[in-house]
Design a protein around this motif. Structure first.
Motif, PDB file in Angstrom:
ATOM      1  N   GLY A  72       0.806  -1.209   0.000  1.00 25.84           N
ATOM      2  CA  GLY A  72       0.000   0.000   0.000  1.00 25.84           C
ATOM      3  C   GLY A  72       0.837   1.254   0.000  1.00 25.84           C
ATOM      4  N   ALA A  73       1.905   1.275   0.803  1.00 24.09           N
ATOM      5  CA  ALA A  73       2.954   2.302   0.757  1.00 24.09           C
ATOM      6  C   ALA A  73       2.417   3.727   0.745  1.00 24.09           C
ATOM      7  CB  ALA A  73       3.839   2.079  -0.470  1.00 24.09           C
ATOM      8  N   GLY A  74       2.083   4.257   1.901  1.00 31.63           N
ATOM      9  CA  GLY A  74       1.608   5.626   1.996  1.00 31.63           C
ATOM     10  C   GLY A  74       0.104   5.734   1.873  1.00 31.63           C
ATOM     11  N   ARG A  75      -0.483   4.954   0.969  1.00 31.66           N
ATOM     12  CA  ARG A  75      -1.931   4.972   0.794  1.00 31.66           C
ATOM     13  C   ARG A  75      -2.668   4.430   2.027  1.00 31.66           C
ATOM     14  NH1 ARG A  75      -0.499   3.255  -4.384  1.00 31.66           N
ATOM     15  NH2 ARG A  75       0.906   1.875  -3.278  1.00 31.66           N
ATOM     16  N   PRO A  76      -2.194   3.330   2.674  1.00 25.46           N
ATOM     17  CA  PRO A  76      -2.854   2.888   3.908  1.00 25.46           C
ATOM     18  C   PRO A  76      -2.769   3.937   5.013  1.00 25.46           C
ATOM     19  CG  PRO A  76      -1.478   1.133   3.035  1.00 25.46           C
ATOM     20  CD  PRO A  76      -1.155   2.369   2.249  1.00 25.46           C
ATOM     21  N   GLU A  77      -1.628   4.628   5.116  1.00 23.99           N
ATOM     22  CA  GLU A  77      -1.474   5.642   6.146  1.00 23.99           C
ATOM     23  C   GLU A  77      -2.447   6.802   5.922  1.00 23.99           C
ATOM     24  OE1 GLU A  77       2.850   4.206   5.366  1.00 23.99           O
ATOM     25  OE2 GLU A  77       0.853   3.950   4.484  1.00 23.99           O
ATOM     26  N   ALA A  78      -2.588   7.229   4.663  1.00 28.14           N
ATOM     27  CA  ALA A  78      -3.517   8.322   4.351  1.00 28.14           C
ATOM     28  C   ALA A  78      -4.958   7.905   4.601  1.00 28.14           C
ATOM     29  CB  ALA A  78      -3.329   8.764   2.894  1.00 28.14           C
ATOM     30  N   THR A  79      -5.314   6.713   4.157  1.00 29.17           N
ATOM     31  CA  THR A  79      -6.683   6.234   4.339  1.00 29.17           C
ATOM     32  C   THR A  79      -7.014   6.071   5.814  1.00 29.17           C
ATOM     33  OG1 THR A  79      -6.714   5.127   2.195  1.00 29.17           O
ATOM     34  CG2 THR A  79      -8.262   4.321   3.850  1.00 29.17           C
ATOM     35  N   TYR A  80      -6.082   5.514   6.571  1.00 31.03           N
ATOM     36  CA  TYR A  80      -6.330   5.327   8.003  1.00 31.03           C
ATOM     37  C   TYR A  80      -6.586   6.660   8.685  1.00 31.03           C
ATOM     38  CZ  TYR A  80      -5.780   3.879  12.826  1.00 31.03           C
ATOM     39  OH  TYR A  80      -6.012   3.653  14.152  1.00 31.03           O
ATOM     40  N   LEU A  81      -5.760   7.651   8.373  1.00 33.44           N
ATOM     41  CA  LEU A  81      -5.929   8.968   8.978  1.00 33.44           C
ATOM     42  C   LEU A  81      -7.296   9.547   8.639  1.00 33.44           C
ATOM     43  CD1 LEU A  81      -4.558  11.340  10.513  1.00 33.44           C
ATOM     44  CD2 LEU A  81      -3.867  12.197   8.257  1.00 33.44           C
ATOM     45  N   LEU A  82      -7.658   9.534   7.365  1.00 34.94           N
ATOM     46  CA  LEU A  82      -8.925  10.128   6.938  1.00 34.94           C
ATOM     47  C   LEU A  82     -10.133   9.400   7.509  1.00 34.94           C
ATOM     48  CD1 LEU A  82      -8.354  10.955   3.171  1.00 34.94           C
ATOM     49  CD2 LEU A  82      -8.779  12.577   5.009  1.00 34.94           C
ATOM     50  N   GLU A  83     -10.098   8.086   7.470  1.00 31.12           N
ATOM     51  CA  GLU A  83     -11.286   7.335   7.874  1.00 31.12           C
ATOM     52  C   GLU A  83     -11.485   7.316   9.385  1.00 31.12           C
ATOM     53  OE1 GLU A  83     -13.745   6.181   5.644  1.00 31.12           O
ATOM     54  OE2 GLU A  83     -12.494   7.703   4.698  1.00 31.12           O
ATOM     55  N   ARG A  84     -10.412   7.384  10.152  1.00 32.87           N
ATOM     56  CA  ARG A  84     -10.584   7.590  11.593  1.00 32.87           C
ATOM     57  C   ARG A  84     -11.073   9.018  11.862  1.00 32.87           C
ATOM     58  NH1 ARG A  84     -12.282   6.065  14.581  1.00 32.87           N
ATOM     59  NH2 ARG A  84     -11.133   6.644  16.469  1.00 32.87           N
ATOM     60  N   LEU A  85     -10.529   9.975  11.110  1.00 34.66           N
ATOM     61  CA  LEU A  85     -10.923  11.368  11.276  1.00 34.66           C
ATOM     62  C   LEU A  85     -12.406  11.558  10.965  1.00 34.66           C
ATOM     63  CD1 LEU A  85     -10.062  14.296  11.844  1.00 34.66           C
ATOM     64  CD2 LEU A  85      -9.333  14.464   9.443  1.00 34.66           C
ATOM     65  N   MET A  86     -12.908  10.884   9.942  1.00 27.17           N
ATOM     66  CA  MET A  86     -14.324  11.016   9.593  1.00 27.17           C
ATOM     67  C   MET A  86     -15.218  10.450  10.690  1.00 27.17           C
ATOM     68  SD  MET A  86     -14.430  12.741   6.860  1.00 27.17           S
ATOM     69  CE  MET A  86     -16.136  12.569   6.313  1.00 27.17           C
ATOM     70  N   ASP A  87     -14.790   9.352  11.319  1.00 33.24           N
ATOM     71  CA  ASP A  87     -15.583   8.814  12.423  1.00 33.24           C
ATOM     72  C   ASP A  87     -15.552   9.740  13.638  1.00 33.24           C
ATOM     73  OD1 ASP A  87     -16.441   6.543  11.076  1.00 33.24           O
ATOM     74  OD2 ASP A  87     -16.010   5.232  12.784  1.00 33.24           O
ATOM     75  N   VAL A  88     -14.391  10.331  13.919  1.00 32.09           N
ATOM     76  CA  VAL A  88     -14.297  11.285  15.022  1.00 32.09           C
ATOM     77  C   VAL A  88     -15.172  12.505  14.732  1.00 32.09           C
ATOM     78  CG1 VAL A  88     -12.740  12.857  16.256  1.00 32.09           C
ATOM     79  CG2 VAL A  88     -12.020  10.513  15.750  1.00 32.09           C
ATOM     80  N   ALA A  89     -15.138  12.960  13.463  1.00 30.56           N
ATOM     81  CA  ALA A  89     -15.976  14.094  13.078  1.00 30.56           C
ATOM     82  C   ALA A  89     -17.454  13.756  13.224  1.00 30.56           C
ATOM     83  CB  ALA A  89     -15.663  14.508  11.642  1.00 30.56           C
ATOM     84  N   ALA A  90     -17.836  12.561  12.863  1.00 31.63           N
ATOM     85  CA  ALA A  90     -19.239  12.156  13.011  1.00 31.63           C
ATOM     86  C   ALA A  90     -19.649  12.171  14.473  1.00 31.63           C
ATOM     87  CB  ALA A  90     -19.432  10.768  12.413  1.00 31.63           C
TER      88      ALA A  90
END
Length: 796
Positions: free
Chosen positions: A374-392
């Motif tokens: 995944g190389a960078g893409r998993p790190e970006a996705t993890y950050l965004l998708e946890r952030l979206m749940d926190v925002a919710a």
């Protein structure tokens, strides 16, 4: 009587051609190769994370039985540095710090496992025994084993030319515009997280054999590599100064890579150099424990971020600050992972008007870090998708709804993100809807209630993602610091009797290329798969190609093959026109048959190929004999797979154990060549993602010792940790490659970690939990549960 063969082309779930060879033990891996007169190398590695080498005494080792030679950094000091293949510039435009990376340590060691000396003996056991007799006097220095320690004021310096242990301080996006967006935000959500360090554990440990022929001056390296041509270039030109015409690199069967076998490692140069010194082959084979401190690690980011939202929960802007661990030296592609493969994906699947991201890369006294599945893409996705749940949670908007409100609309493609990339196609609403239905999202609360009756906590998590695959085009990545082209090559050789050999610069290390590439040929040329041979992994046989990583095999390698097959068909039409006494413009081709349009006059591919090689009746004045074509394909853009993953977990209160009870993956990987192989790739990626989310963590202590340095301490997922993964696809075609494919090899590892952690946090919702860092181990979860009664229960 005609024999009807099953359809073998694009879209068929054809069983893998290579499996019989592997399952019956008939594969040939590097360690299976035994060269005449072969000696064995054993590498003495540093037990310290940071130390000066005061003295190395090899006298006793040289006198040991079977010892052929012992070399130290003094012997290799005049050779080149292990090169880095990507340069990143600082915010001010200055180049990154790029310290020397020697084959054998020169005056100093910088991580546990750093190469200090190599012993070469008649057997591996003799070499290992002799290595233990080497006396090394170290002056131990303070270690900087974490990002925090390395950046602390007054921290020990690993490299003189990297002040403050900083490799680079980089940024992307418009800071002023982003600040303005935050100034008008209705709500700002702040979040911090660590993306845990991982140790790749491919089924086959690394191995390298150097061979040298003094009569011709030719060097051969057999190695466990994902890209032999790149290794030949890096090692020959930058380390050993061997002309490429005198250096052959062979990567035979390779038992898994996941990125960890992309790089040029010191051991490859050591055995190649030593073989030429000794005039005999030299083999080095890693054991599993050695691999923990010599194979490049993955991930290891610490990030703080802020999300600006308007009153309706729409994203106004994103600010990200990431510290990325490089380890002790720069691995081949390390600098690009937290920059161009991470920060450029921070828009994710969301219409984000403005983004500003800062990335500081840091040297630490640990194993070098580079790309891992995944190389960078998993790190970006993890950050965004946890952030979206926190925002919710902070806005009170439903988790699914806040994602829907911010999705890039299907009608908006091609979509230009504020961080360089332009997505060509996608349909995030459909993959979301399909995943929700398949996972039974609407009925989940009933399942939660039933689990509660059994004394268990149940949670469900969602992750929507996009990734960039193909690592292209060459001109663009070159301007961003890549020191290599990122095209691919394919040669199609049609033999006189119509069978086909494909020579590809892509490399297979478990993906099933011998099957899917043969399916492309079957579909385009109408040749049965049994008559298609795929050749890869040998620089003496295959034209210059860039190998396999970044889910590029079909999108880039397959596209090169299609271009070469188009050339075959065009030449075949000219031959057919001559044989059929027709105009070239009137000749059609479909699945192995050339036909004069509107007639029953035909010639088979076999008849055309025979004519090409036996040109008794042939347009020799127009065409050269033979039927072989080569094509290079340099992509116009990345490809952008995307999708939705949903995970359901149960937690045992008494133990804190998290069990994944259901997992649904709906992915858009473009056109599907072989559904069965796509399913296997997704399931394998999900297994690795679950491993990161729940089990895996490379842990260093303050002295720089890897305390999770063996299978006794580093926990990989087992069968009992994984559910049956439901896999489905929704196709939107890539618009800029001839196959319409996007790539599937990494999607499972990208979408799954945040889905798992989102489910864990949901299961713990009554305990006031906002976030759980990966890995969510039983001990960590047990501590949360037993820290006190959850507020909801306390109120009762």
């Amino acid at each position: 009587m005609n024999v009807v063969t099953p359809f073998e082309g694009i879209g068929a779930s054809v069983r893998r051609k290579e499996d019989l060879r592997f399952l019956s033990g008939r594969g040939q891996y590097t360690d299976d190769i035994v060269r005449p007169g072969q000696a064995h190398a054993y590498i003495l590695r540093s037990p310290h994370a940071h130390a000066r080498i005061v003295k190395v005494d090899t006298a006793a080792a040289r006198a040991m039985p079977g010892v052929v030679a012992v070399y130290t950094g003094e012997d290799t000091a005049k050779l080149g540095s292990i090169p880095c293949g990507w340069q990143v510039n600082n915010k001010d435009g200055s180049p990154m710090a790029e310290p020397r990376h020697p084959m054998l340590a020169e005056g100093k060691v910088r991580h546990v496992g750093d190469q200090v000396a190599v012993v070469i003996a008649e057997t591996r056991a003799q070499a290992k025994d002799a290595a233990e007799a080497i006396e090394v006097e170290y002056d131990v220095l303070p270690a900087v084993a974490s990002l925090r320690d390395a950046l602390a004021p007054g921290a020990a310096q690993l490299h003189d030319n990297a002040p403050g242990n900083v490799c680079y301080d980089w940024h992307i996006g418009d800071k002023a515009v982003t600040e303005a967006a935050f100034a008008k935000a209705h709500k700002v959500v702040r979040f911090e997280t660590t993306n845990n360090r991982l140790v790749p554990n491919a089924m086959e440990p690394r191995c390298a054999i150097g061979d040298y022929d003094p009569t011709t001056g030719e060097h051969t390296l057999y190695t466990t590599s994902q890209n032999p041509h790149v290794i030949r270039l890096l090692m020959g030109a930058f380390v050993l100064n061997i002309p490429e015409s005198r250096l052959r690199v062979v990567a035979p069967d390779v038992g898994g890579g996941f990125g960890s076998k992309i790089y040029h490692y010191a051991e490859e140069a050591i055995v190649t150099w030593a073989a030429s010194r000794l005039n005999r082959p030299v083999k080095w084979t890693s054991d599993r424990t050695e691999a923990f401190v010599s194979d490049a690690h993955g991930r290891d980011h610490v990030t703080t971020c802020e999300l600006a939202l308007d009153g309706g929960g729409k994203i106004l802007g994103l600010r990200v600050a990431t510290q990325a661990n490089m380890g002790a030296y720069l691995s081949t592609f390390a600098p690009c992972v937290p920059t161009y493969l991470y920060a450029t994906l921070l828009s994710g699947v969301y219409a984000t008007p403005t983004i500003y991201a800062e990335v500081k890369a840091v040297f630490t006294s640990t194993v070098p870090v580079d790309a891992y599945r995944g190389a960078g893409r998993p790190e970006a996705t993890y950050l965004l998708e946890r952030l979206m749940d926190v925002a919710a949670a902070e806005t009170g908007i439903d988790r699914v709804e806040i994602r829907r409100r911010n999705f890039i609309p299907t009608a908006a493609f091609p979509y230009q993100t504020p961080v360089a990339l332009q997505y060509d196609s996608g349909d995030y609403h459909t993959t979301l809807d399909q995943a929700l239905e398949t996972a039974g999202w609407s009925a989940f609360e009933a399942r939660r209630a039933e689990a509660a009756k059994q004394g268990k906590l149940r949670g469900i998590g969602i992750s929507t993602y996009v990734e960039a695959c193909g690592i292209a085009p060459s001109a663009v990545v070159g301007s961003l610091g890549a020191r290599a082209g990122l095209y691919e090559v394919g040669t199609i050789r049609v033999h006189p009797t119509g069978s086909v050999t494909v020579l590809t610069g892509a490399h297979s290390h478990g993906q099933g290329h011998e099957t899917t590439f043969a399916q492309l040929v079957a579909d385009r040329l109408g040749v049965p798969m049994s008559q298609v041979d795929i050749v890869h992994g040998d620089t003496a046989k295959v034209p210059y190609g860039m190998g396999t990583y970044g889910s590029r095999s079909l999108a880039v390698g397959g596209s090169a093959m299609v271009k070469a097959m188009d050339k075959i068909v065009e030449k075949g039409k000219k031959i057919a026109a001559h044989l059929l006494e027709a105009s070239v413009q009137d000749v059609e081709f479909e699945r192995g048959t050339f036909r004069v349009a509107g007639t029953d006059r035909t010639k088979s591919l076999t008849e055309i190929s025979l004519a090409a090689y036996v040109p008794h009746n042939y347009p020799i004045e127009e065409l050269e004999p033979g039927l072989e074509e080569t094509a290079f394909y340099d992509p116009k853009n990345f490809t952008y797979p995307g999708g939705c993953h949903i995970c359901e977990v149960e937690i045992e209160k008494d133990t804190g154990k998290v069990q994944v009870v259901n997992f649904t993956a709906v992915d858009d990987v473009g056109r599907v060549i072989n559904p069965m192989i796509v399913e296997g790739q997704v399931q394998g990626g999900v297994a690795q993602g679950v491993g990161q989310a729940l089990l895996e963590h490379a842990v260093y202590d303050e002295s720089g010792q890897l305390v999770s340095g063996s299978m006794m301490d580093y926990c990989l997922p087992r069968a009992e940790d994984l559910p049956n993964v439901g896999v489905a696809t929704h196709v939107t075609l890539c618009t800029h490659n001839p196959l319409g494919v996007k790539g599937c090899g990494e999607v499972g590892a990208i979408g799954s970690p945040p889905a798992v952690i989102n489910a864990v946090v949901d299961a713990l919702r009554d305990y006031g939990v906002r976030h759980v860092e990966m890995p969510a181990t039983p001990g960590k979860i047990w501590s949360i549960i037993h820290a006190g009664a959850p507020p909801a229960l306390a109120a009762e």
